[in-house]
Design an enzyme around this catalytic site. Structure first.
Site, mmCIF file in Angstrom:
data_model
loop_
_atom_site.group_PDB
_atom_site.id
_atom_site.type_symbol
_atom_site.label_atom_id
_atom_site.label_comp_id
_atom_site.label_asym_id
_atom_site.label_seq_id
_atom_site.Cartn_x
_atom_site.Cartn_y
_atom_site.Cartn_z
ATOM 1 N N ARG A 39 0.806 -1.561 0.073
ATOM 2 C CA ARG A 39 -0.184 0.147 0.165
ATOM 3 C C ARG A 39 0.936 0.866 0.298
ATOM 4 O O ARG A 39 0.458 1.722 -0.777
ATOM 5 C CB ARG A 39 -1.140 -0.159 0.977
ATOM 6 C CG ARG A 39 -1.993 1.087 1.306
ATOM 7 C CD ARG A 39 -2.762 1.315 2.100
ATOM 8 N NE ARG A 39 -2.152 0.762 3.718
ATOM 9 C CZ ARG A 39 -2.210 1.787 3.960
ATOM 10 N NH1 ARG A 39 -1.687 3.293 4.828
ATOM 11 N NH2 ARG A 39 -1.719 1.318 5.820
ATOM 12 N N TYR A 92 -16.221 14.438 -18.376
ATOM 13 C CA TYR A 92 -16.539 13.027 -18.425
ATOM 14 C C TYR A 92 -17.665 13.010 -16.963
ATOM 15 O O TYR A 92 -17.273 13.879 -16.226
ATOM 16 C CB TYR A 92 -14.961 12.465 -17.893
ATOM 17 C CG TYR A 92 -15.621 11.068 -17.102
ATOM 18 C CD1 TYR A 92 -16.402 9.867 -18.208
ATOM 19 C CD2 TYR A 92 -15.397 10.473 -15.831
ATOM 20 C CE1 TYR A 92 -16.859 9.246 -17.116
ATOM 21 C CE2 TYR A 92 -15.439 9.318 -15.578
ATOM 22 C CZ TYR A 92 -15.989 8.194 -16.389
ATOM 23 O OH TYR A 92 -16.577 7.174 -15.273
ATOM 24 N N ASP A 164 -7.654 16.265 -17.210
ATOM 25 C CA ASP A 164 -7.602 15.202 -17.818
ATOM 26 C C ASP A 164 -6.753 14.787 -18.738
ATOM 27 O O ASP A 164 -7.841 15.261 -19.678
ATOM 28 C CB ASP A 164 -8.815 14.899 -17.501
ATOM 29 C CG ASP A 164 -9.353 13.037 -17.344
ATOM 30 O OD1 ASP A 164 -8.741 12.809 -18.212
ATOM 31 O OD2 ASP A 164 -10.133 12.823 -17.092
ATOM 32 N N LYS A 189 -7.817 3.209 -19.532
ATOM 33 C CA LYS A 189 -7.898 3.761 -21.334
ATOM 34 C C LYS A 189 -6.572 3.631 -22.298
ATOM 35 O O LYS A 189 -5.496 2.545 -22.331
ATOM 36 C CB LYS A 189 -8.222 5.285 -21.622
ATOM 37 C CG LYS A 189 -9.246 5.408 -20.534
ATOM 38 C CD LYS A 189 -10.810 3.930 -20.216
ATOM 39 C CE LYS A 189 -11.818 4.851 -19.636
ATOM 40 N NZ LYS A 189 -11.856 5.157 -18.362
#
Length: 373
Positions: A39, A92, A164, A189
């Protein structure tokens, strides 16, 4: 025997061993010298973050469990309860849902700025405004933001610009070089590119912000798993050549659709008729990406018929894989918007978004022709 793998192995472990207390002290005294717990950091997630950071020209980056986690980390790094955020209205739907449904509960207020007013922010800025969130190429209408101009406008008002860059990828546009403060990607993506990874990455221009991102990733548990990181790095190695093919195919498809009698409008920056074509040409170094949207008749059955007939563009609500697909913004990505917001953005019943893959373009054109017939 010395083992020298050409490819970084998958460190599929949640925890790392120490020989004694001296090694533990080294971990805390020399950041980055060792690993403790995945983590907090893992060689695979660090490799992905470092490679995207290098591509974007940043001062530091973190890999996250999804693109949504990347958006959250970027905003959390710059904001606290009581702060105000500006967000491009043409964005988005998941980003706006995060701002509306969750960050508002944390005391962060959002105001949406119409695309036409992005370069005149004075009327939207409040004393507590900290940042503007925008996209390089907007989803799903493919509007292109002038990032250099936008960064200058933000900095005049003391705001950070968070971009973004998912639709463009660092191959087409590098927002930090144009003045942005943070750039983020849904690695799911183009960066990964094969529709088999869910991941995100956030890159900061400033080392202090990068350190804050690292802290947020650890405390909130946003860190990406070793296997997903390894797959994303593998995909990243072909990003440059994939973007070239995506861009070539998408331009040919956009030109075909623009000439088709059943298509009312095509949104693609590579078309000379696109309002920001000249900007996209300059900012994108001659490539325009693999995403486009187009308008059919505003009739659900017309859209359904097209979807059913198409064989090379399956209805899959994601994007940017090597295989082509289509999506329906009104029913998926922008479903959470009000009817008024959808109408204001031009997201209507007939709007279809295509993610153009790298298949032989002649096959894609033949499929579109029969699906539109």
């Amino acid at each position: 025997m010395t083992i020298k793998p050409k490819i970084t192995p998958i460190y599929q472990t949640s925890v790392f061993k120490f020989d004694d207390l001296n090694e533990l002290e080294q971990y805390f005294g020399e950041p980055g010298s060792r690993y403790l717990y995945s983590r907090n950091g893992n060689p695979n997630s660090d490799e992905l973050a470092d490679k995207v950071n290098e591509l974007e020209g940043g001062a530091g980056a973190i890999a996250t469990g999804s693109g949504m986690a990347a958006i959250f980390a970027a905003i959390a790094a710059l904001c606290q309860a009581g702060d105000h955020v500006l967000c491009a209205a043409d964005i988005y739907g998941g980003s706006s849902a995060l701002l509306n449904a969750e960050l508002s509960r944390m005391g962060i207020v959002v105001t949406y700025v119409p695309f036409e007013q992005l370069y005149d922010l004075a009327q939207f800025v409040q004393p507590t405004t900290r940042l503007l969130l925008a996209e390089t190429i907007s989803n799903p209408l493919l509007r292109v933001a002038d990032l250099r101009r936008l960064a200058a406008e933000c900095h005049v008002h003391g705001l950070k610009l968070v971009v973004d860059n998912t639709f463009a990828s660092p191959v087409i546009t590098r927002p930090l070089a144009l003045g942005a403060d943070i750039v983020l990607h849904s690695v799911t993506k183009y960066i990964s590119g094969h529709s088999d990874v869910t991941a995100g990455v956030v890159v900061a221009a400033d080392a202090e912000v990068a350190a804050r991102l690292k802290q947020i990733g650890v405390f909130y548990g946003l860190t990406l798993s070793p296997m997903e990181s390894w797959l994303a790095v593998r995909g990243l190695k072909t990003l440059r050549i994939r973007m070239r093919e995506h861009s070539y195919n998408a331009l040919v498809v956009a030109q075909f659709l623009a000439a088709h009698p059943r298509v009312r409008q095509v949104n693609y920056p590579g078309l000379e008729t696109h309002p920001q074509h000249a900007l996209a040409l300059e900012q994108g170094a001659g490539q325009f990406g693999g995403m486009l949207s187009f308008l059919l008749e505003d009739d659900a059955e017309v859209v359904n018929g097209f979807m059913r007939r198409s064989q090379r563009f399956p209805f899959a609500p994601s994007l940017a894989g090597v295989d082509s697909s289509l999506s329906y913004p009104l029913g998926t990505s922008h479903r959470s918007l009000t009817v008024e917001q959808q109408a204001a953005l031009g997201i209507t019943v007939g709007l279809v978004r295509l993610s153009v893959g790298i298949e032989p373009v002649e096959e894609l054109l033949a499929d579109l022709a029969q699906a539109l017939s």
